[in-house]
Design an enzyme around this catalytic site. Structure first.
Site, PDB file in Angstrom:
ATOM      1  N   MET A 189      -9.880   9.719  43.234  1.00 32.98           N
ATOM      2  CA  MET A 189     -10.331  10.242  44.524  1.00 32.98           C
ATOM      3  C   MET A 189      -9.212  11.029  45.217  1.00 32.98           C
ATOM      4  SD  MET A 189     -11.927   8.283  47.854  1.00 32.98           S
ATOM      5  CE  MET A 189     -13.133   7.351  46.935  1.00 32.98           C
TER       6      MET A 189
ATOM      7  N   TYR B  84      -7.282   4.981  35.797  1.00 31.76           N
ATOM      8  CA  TYR B  84      -8.442   4.096  35.713  1.00 31.76           C
ATOM      9  C   TYR B  84      -9.076   4.152  34.333  1.00 31.76           C
ATOM     10  CZ  TYR B  84      -8.443   3.971  40.869  1.00 31.76           C
ATOM     11  OH  TYR B  84      -8.116   3.802  42.173  1.00 31.76           O
TER      12      TYR B  84
ATOM     13  N   ARG C  97     -37.366  32.666  44.766  1.00 33.16           N
ATOM     14  CA  ARG C  97     -36.774  31.909  45.869  1.00 33.16           C
ATOM     15  C   ARG C  97     -37.451  32.433  47.137  1.00 33.16           C
ATOM     16  NH1 ARG C  97     -30.247  31.726  46.143  1.00 33.16           N
ATOM     17  NH2 ARG C  97     -30.482  33.399  47.663  1.00 33.16           N
TER      18      ARG C  97
ATOM     19  N   LYS D 196     -20.537  33.256  53.291  1.00 32.31           N
ATOM     20  CA  LYS D 196     -21.190  31.938  53.298  1.00 32.31           C
ATOM     21  C   LYS D 196     -20.294  30.895  52.630  1.00 32.31           C
ATOM     22  CE  LYS D 196     -23.554  32.872  48.940  1.00 32.31           C
ATOM     23  NZ  LYS D 196     -24.802  33.375  48.334  1.00 32.31           N
TER      24      LYS D 196
END
Ligand SMILES: *Cc1c(COP(=O)(O)O)cnc(C)c1O
Length: 403
Positions: free
Chosen positions: A343, A295, A154, A51
């Site tokens: 980013m 930044y 769950r 997965k």
């Protein structure tokens, strides 16, 4: 000027990071779990969990490496399960057992059933799907595994719901072929004593007894509950198959599991991390003492600093929370990440890792010489766990299989 062909995605750019997947480490981990599963009186199936884009490693790259060596493949998304059948058809390979653990809609189940893919029945909403499934005129009944909620809270039927809410399975044997029963542990990797897991095992066996009496299956149900941690430290939980996720990729679920494994197994199995993450620097340059980096000007160079700008950032999955804490490796040396992770960029101090301003290769995850940065370390710097860190590695990153 000459016509230049650019690749299709951001991961194809010359200045982008890439992931290296070690085929030999993956095969080593498969063999380690195979040995574990074969150690009891009856050999058990080895199931692996692919997965989350194979835990961020890349399903397209991992599937061909594990297909031959494992017995069952587990997914969450039905679309991912289809890739197994496509791969087998393209290469003339025998079909492996495939099970979608995640939620599947009845119309999706019809597609999966035609491809011989098993699904999980985890609640009684499936009772309403019986007419539709019957109308689909499947060549054989849908192969299902019943999920029992033994204490995770769950999906799955609680013991209170069994056997009343699974009656529809017994009533529609032309639609459902119940071949397995599963559950999932809540608290195996956070602890070194397994009282809660043992209570879950007792509940699991009660659930299995109720289902067996109700469904009277022709063959014994395939029972599976163990993820990596239980496969390693809780032999009673192995049953017919295990569902090994994180440790297939060479990582321990937690420090507690590692400690318990040493006690339970006597020797510690060797797991080898499969993934490395690297990139070439975009530029290397000197900044004078007193310069700010990044930044918010959160870092100021106290001395002249040789800086490498790396074309990787939080878009690619490098966590911003690791700002000011993380290290990368350059020429076998640890280099601090300076200022904030951006980013598409991060800056590292390579003053002592290189001797000039030529481009360098940085290792964000993995080994370089004597040093390594583990997924656990980077996750720790970012106040998360390696599971999250890995599955957030950008799907766009180039993934290269190496030896
Ligand atoms: C993710 C998952 C696993 C695998 O867990 P690991 O700790 O990665 O081995 C097994 N079973 C289920 C139901 C899961 O969701």
């Amino acid at each position: 000027m000459e016509q230049v062909q650019l690749g299709d995605g951001p991961g194809d750019a010359v200045h982008s990071s890439w992931l290296e997947l070690s085929a030999s480490h993956l095969q080593h981990n498969v063999a380690a779990f195979r040995a574990l599963e074969s150690s009891g009186p009856t050999p058990r199936a080895l199931g692996v969990v692919l997965k989350g884009n194979a835990y961020g490693h890349g399903l397209a790259q991992v599937l061909p490496l594990v297909h031959a060596g494992v017995d069952v493949l587990y997914f969450i998304a039905p679309q991912d399960a289809l890739t197994v059948r496509a791969y087998e058809a393209a290469h003339g390979l025998p079909p492996r057992q495939v099970l979608v653990l995640g939620a599947v809609a009845p119309e999706e189940a019809i597609v999966l059933a035609r491809l011989g893919i098993d699904v999980v029945v985890a609640d009684s909403s499936w009772a309403d799907a019986v007419p539709g499934l019957r109308a689909a005129k499947l060549p054989h009944p849908l192969r299902v595994h019943v999920h029992v909620d033994t204490g995770l809270g769950r999906e799955g039927f609680t013991l209170d719901q069994l056997p009343k809410q699974t009656r529809f399975l017994a009533d529609a044997p032309d639609v459902f072929d119940t071949v397995g029963v599963l559950s999932h542990f809540a608290n195996t990797e956070d602890v070194t004593e397994q009282a809660y897991a043992l209570a879950q095992l007792d509940a699991f066996e009660t659930g299995i007894a109720r289902l067996t009496e109700q469904l009277k299956p022709g063959k014994p149900l395939q029972r599976h509950i163990a993820a990596s941690a239980a496969a390693l430290v809780l032999p009673r939980a192995r049953y017919e198959s295990s569902r090994v996720g994180i440790s297939l990729y060479g990582l321990w679920p937690s420090p507690e599991t590692r400690l318990s494994a040493r006690l339970v197994l006597g020797t510690l199995p060797v797991l080898k991390p499969v993934l490395s993450w690297r990139c070439r620097s975009q530029v290397v340059k000197w900044l004078p003492a007193g310069s700010y980096v990044g930044y918010g000007c959160t870092y100021r160079c106290s001395e002249p600093t040789r800086l490498a700008v790396l074309p990787v950032g939080y878009y690619d999955g490098y966590p911003r929370l690791a700002s000011g804490k993380a290290h990368v490796l350059v020429n076998g040396r640890r280099c601090a990440v300076l200022g904030r992770v951006m980013m598409n960029h991060l800056m590292v101090d390579v003053t002592h890792a290189t001797s000039d301003e030529r481009p360098v290769t940085a290792t964000l995850l993995g080994r370089d010489g004597e040093e390594s940065v583990s997924a656990e370390s980077l996750a720790g710097w970012a106040q998360t766990i390696h599971y999250e860190l890995l599955t957030r590695l950008g799907a766009h990153l180039r993934r290269v299989v190496v030896d």
